[in-house]
Scaffold this motif. Structure first.
Motif, mmCIF file in Angstrom:
data_model
loop_
_atom_site.group_PDB
_atom_site.id
_atom_site.type_symbol
_atom_site.label_atom_id
_atom_site.label_comp_id
_atom_site.label_asym_id
_atom_site.label_seq_id
_atom_site.Cartn_x
_atom_site.Cartn_y
_atom_site.Cartn_z
ATOM 1 N N PHE A 162 0.836 -1.212 0.000
ATOM 2 C CA PHE A 162 0.000 0.000 0.000
ATOM 3 C C PHE A 162 0.866 1.256 0.000
ATOM 4 N N ALA A 163 2.011 1.208 0.695
ATOM 5 C CA ALA A 163 2.915 2.361 0.712
ATOM 6 C C ALA A 163 3.419 2.671 -0.696
ATOM 7 N N VAL A 164 3.690 1.634 -1.481
ATOM 8 C CA VAL A 164 4.110 1.854 -2.868
ATOM 9 C C VAL A 164 2.983 2.514 -3.665
ATOM 10 N N VAL A 165 1.753 2.040 -3.461
ATOM 11 C CA VAL A 165 0.611 2.648 -4.147
ATOM 12 C C VAL A 165 0.487 4.120 -3.771
ATOM 13 N N ALA A 166 0.564 4.397 -2.463
ATOM 14 C CA ALA A 166 0.461 5.787 -2.014
ATOM 15 C C ALA A 166 1.626 6.615 -2.547
ATOM 16 N N GLY A 167 2.825 6.023 -2.579
ATOM 17 C CA GLY A 167 3.978 6.753 -3.102
ATOM 18 C C GLY A 167 3.822 7.128 -4.556
ATOM 19 N N SER A 168 3.221 6.246 -5.350
ATOM 20 C CA SER A 168 3.005 6.574 -6.757
ATOM 21 C C SER A 168 2.049 7.748 -6.914
ATOM 22 N N GLY A 169 1.072 7.846 -5.992
ATOM 23 C CA GLY A 169 0.151 8.978 -6.040
ATOM 24 C C GLY A 169 0.804 10.270 -5.612
ATOM 25 N N VAL A 170 1.610 10.215 -4.550
ATOM 26 C CA VAL A 170 2.305 11.415 -4.066
ATOM 27 C C VAL A 170 3.294 11.919 -5.106
ATOM 28 N N ALA A 171 3.984 11.007 -5.799
ATOM 29 C CA ALA A 171 4.974 11.411 -6.790
ATOM 30 C C ALA A 171 4.349 12.148 -7.959
ATOM 31 N N ALA A 172 3.052 11.931 -8.190
ATOM 32 C CA ALA A 172 2.383 12.584 -9.317
ATOM 33 C C ALA A 172 1.903 13.988 -8.995
ATOM 34 N N LEU A 173 1.933 14.398 -7.722
ATOM 35 C CA LEU A 173 1.487 15.733 -7.361
ATOM 36 C C LEU A 173 2.385 16.781 -8.023
ATOM 37 N N PRO A 174 1.871 17.952 -8.380
ATOM 38 C CA PRO A 174 0.502 18.441 -8.127
ATOM 39 C C PRO A 174 -0.453 18.222 -9.279
ATOM 40 N N ALA A 175 -0.297 17.122 -10.049
ATOM 41 C CA ALA A 175 -1.206 16.854 -11.159
ATOM 42 C C ALA A 175 -2.631 16.694 -10.637
ATOM 43 N N PRO A 176 -3.636 17.201 -11.351
ATOM 44 C CA PRO A 176 -5.024 17.098 -10.893
ATOM 45 C C PRO A 176 -5.548 15.664 -11.002
ATOM 46 N N GLY A 177 -6.480 15.340 -10.124
ATOM 47 C CA GLY A 177 -7.103 14.028 -10.161
ATOM 48 C C GLY A 177 -6.184 12.923 -9.679
ATOM 49 N N VAL A 178 -6.686 11.683 -9.821
ATOM 50 C CA VAL A 178 -5.920 10.505 -9.412
ATOM 51 C C VAL A 178 -5.163 9.984 -10.627
ATOM 52 N N PRO A 179 -3.826 9.900 -10.545
ATOM 53 C CA PRO A 179 -3.039 9.439 -11.694
ATOM 54 C C PRO A 179 -3.423 8.013 -12.109
ATOM 55 N N ALA A 180 -3.329 7.760 -13.410
ATOM 56 C CA ALA A 180 -3.664 6.430 -13.921
ATOM 57 C C ALA A 180 -2.756 5.363 -13.331
ATOM 58 N N VAL A 181 -1.462 5.725 -13.114
ATOM 59 C CA VAL A 181 -0.543 4.734 -12.565
ATOM 60 C C VAL A 181 -0.939 4.353 -11.146
ATOM 61 N N THR A 182 -1.484 5.292 -10.391
ATOM 62 C CA THR A 182 -1.930 4.993 -9.024
ATOM 63 C C THR A 182 -3.156 4.087 -9.049
ATOM 64 N N VAL A 183 -4.087 4.376 -9.969
ATOM 65 C CA VAL A 183 -5.272 3.525 -10.106
ATOM 66 C C VAL A 183 -4.860 2.093 -10.471
ATOM 67 N N LEU A 184 -3.894 1.987 -11.412
ATOM 68 C CA LEU A 184 -3.421 0.664 -11.827
ATOM 69 C C LEU A 184 -2.830 -0.105 -10.656
ATOM 70 N N ASN A 185 -1.952 0.546 -9.898
ATOM 71 C CA ASN A 185 -1.290 -0.135 -8.783
ATOM 72 C C ASN A 185 -2.246 -0.429 -7.637
ATOM 73 N N LEU A 186 -3.204 0.467 -7.381
ATOM 74 C CA LEU A 186 -4.183 0.218 -6.327
ATOM 75 C C LEU A 186 -5.057 -0.978 -6.678
ATOM 76 N N THR A 187 -5.467 -1.059 -7.952
ATOM 77 C CA THR A 187 -6.288 -2.186 -8.391
ATOM 78 C C THR A 187 -5.523 -3.500 -8.251
ATOM 79 N N ALA A 188 -4.244 -3.492 -8.677
ATOM 80 C CA ALA A 188 -3.441 -4.708 -8.574
ATOM 81 C C ALA A 188 -3.228 -5.109 -7.116
ATOM 82 N N TRP A 189 -2.989 -4.121 -6.252
ATOM 83 C CA TRP A 189 -2.762 -4.414 -4.823
ATOM 84 C C TRP A 189 -4.020 -4.983 -4.177
ATOM 85 N N LEU A 190 -5.167 -4.376 -4.455
ATOM 86 C CA LEU A 190 -6.426 -4.861 -3.879
ATOM 87 C C LEU A 190 -6.749 -6.270 -4.378
#
Length: 387
Positions: free
Chosen positions: A123-151
């Motif tokens: 989960f930390a990796v998933v969250a890190g991928s989202g933080v690294a994409a800031l300040p881009a608007p919305g949820v990055p596609a790479v974060t959605v991909l990794n969150l789906t795979a993790w879940l």
């Protein structure tokens, strides 16, 4: 390595080969997509980092904990490098898939505390991928991909972990029931010996008054009966745990095997029964717990054949003895089938193995090289019972 172990090893190799092919397709697809949209050599870092994690996932069985830690560490470094060097966001599709395999494998097989730490790392990796994409608007596609795979990995792993725990609980109940059944039978054996001791002690009192010169013989008989009872108790002392349940139970033996085989042959394949020679007195000298265990092994094996090998044409039941051990083997000629192999590894085998191993023996069950299925149990004969 027996046939079943070789088949399991081949299945694991085939699964890893298939998984490696999926990883390769994911790596090539991601590299092509990045090269097409970003141009230049932007694909190289992501492909190299993803390949490292994919190889780690393929080697996960050697040490699941360290494989998961290594994969998560590489992913964390990849996120940081991609952010600082302005490369495509990580983890990419191939790395996300490999991380899901590593996390799922760890959560499924490792102790709860370690599995929880690995899941948190994922989960930390998933969250890190989202933080690294800031300040881009919305949820990055790479974060959605990794969150789906993790879940998905977490859900599948927890389901498989629960199924395995339930199977272990059922197997333990089967073992307990088998131990209790054997303990009941041995209760009969010990009670028989104790009854003999009491009867001989009463007779010894009469002999002492009327024929004192014969007293030694009566005392020797009492001593022999006591030694037999003690030997029986020592052989199964580890089983006598439920002291409140001492209800008597039947102890079927070789004389009932012919009836058992005849009943089975009436609605199943032909059965050939091979017993020790009629003029061989060794079988009569078997301890009752060995005799009844031989019967139980044959009974459970025939039951498994009737349930899971209905296409068998012939069954062979062979019982033999040498100086040190009794061997019983039940084989059939049914054609192999993956579903049948899975069913034949049910809890009846657990009970048989528990009973045989309690007597110091060994049980092997699995497919034969030439086809069909075999159950083979070998039980030692206590030294005091050998001839």
């Amino acid at each position: 390595m027996n046939v079943r172990d070789r088949q399991a090893q081949r299945a694991r190799i085939a699964a890893d080969v298939g998984l490696g092919a999926v990883f390769a397709v994911a790596l090539v697809g991601a590299a092509v997509a990045v090269a097409t949209t970003w141009g230049g050599g932007y694909w190289q870092f992501g492909c190299a980092a993803g390949a490292v994690v994919c190889v780690t996932a393929l080697l996960r069985r050697r040490h699941r904990t360290w494989a998961a830690v290594a994969g998560l560490a590489v992913a964390g470094v990849a996120i940081l490098v991609a952010r600082l060097a302005e490369l495509p966001a990580e983890p990419g599709p191939a790395m996300a898939l490999a991380l899901s395999v590593l996390v799922g494998s760890a959560v499924r097989a490792l102790p709860a505390r370690v599995a929880g730490v690995v899941a948190a790392g994922g989960f930390a990796v998933v969250a890190g991928s989202g933080v690294a994409a800031l300040p881009a608007p919305g949820v990055p596609a790479v974060t959605v991909l990794n969150l789906t795979a993790w879940l998905a990995a977490l859900a599948v792993a927890l389901l498989l972990r629960r199924i395995a725990a339930r199977r272990r609980a059922i197997a333990e109940n089967v073992r307990r029931d088998e131990r209790l059944d054997l303990a009941r039978e041995l209760h009969d054996v010990v009670a028989h010996h104790i009854t003999g001791i009491v009867v001989q002690a009463q007779a010894a009192q009469l002999v002492a008054r009327k024929h004192p010169d014969r007293l030694d013989g009566s005392l020797a008989g009492i001593e022999a009966a006591g030694s037999d009872a003690l030997a029986a108790m020592r052989r199964v002392v580890g089983l006598l745990r439920d002291t409140d349940d001492v209800a008597p139970a039947m102890s079927p033996g070789l004389e009932q095997l012919s009836d058992l085989v005849r009943r089975f042959g009436g609605h199943g394949p032909d059965v050939r029964l091979h017993l020790p020679d009629d003029d061989d007195d060794d079988a009569a000298a078997w301890p009752p717990e060995v005799t009844s265990t031989v019967y139980r092994v044959v009974q459970e094996s025939l039951t498994n054949i009737s349930r899971h090998a209905r296409h068998a044409h012939a069954v062979t039941v062979g019982i033999s003895q040498d100086r040190d051990a009794v061997t019983v083997e039940v084989t059939d000629d049914a054609a192999p089938a993956s579903a049948r192999r899975n069913l034949r590894r049910g809890y009846g085998l657990v009970g048989m193995r528990e009973r045989v191993e309690a007597l110091g023996g060994a049980l092997h069950a699995g497919p034969q090289e030439a086809g069909g299925w075999s159950v083979r149990a070998t039980m030692p004969i206590p030294a005091g019972e050998r001839r």
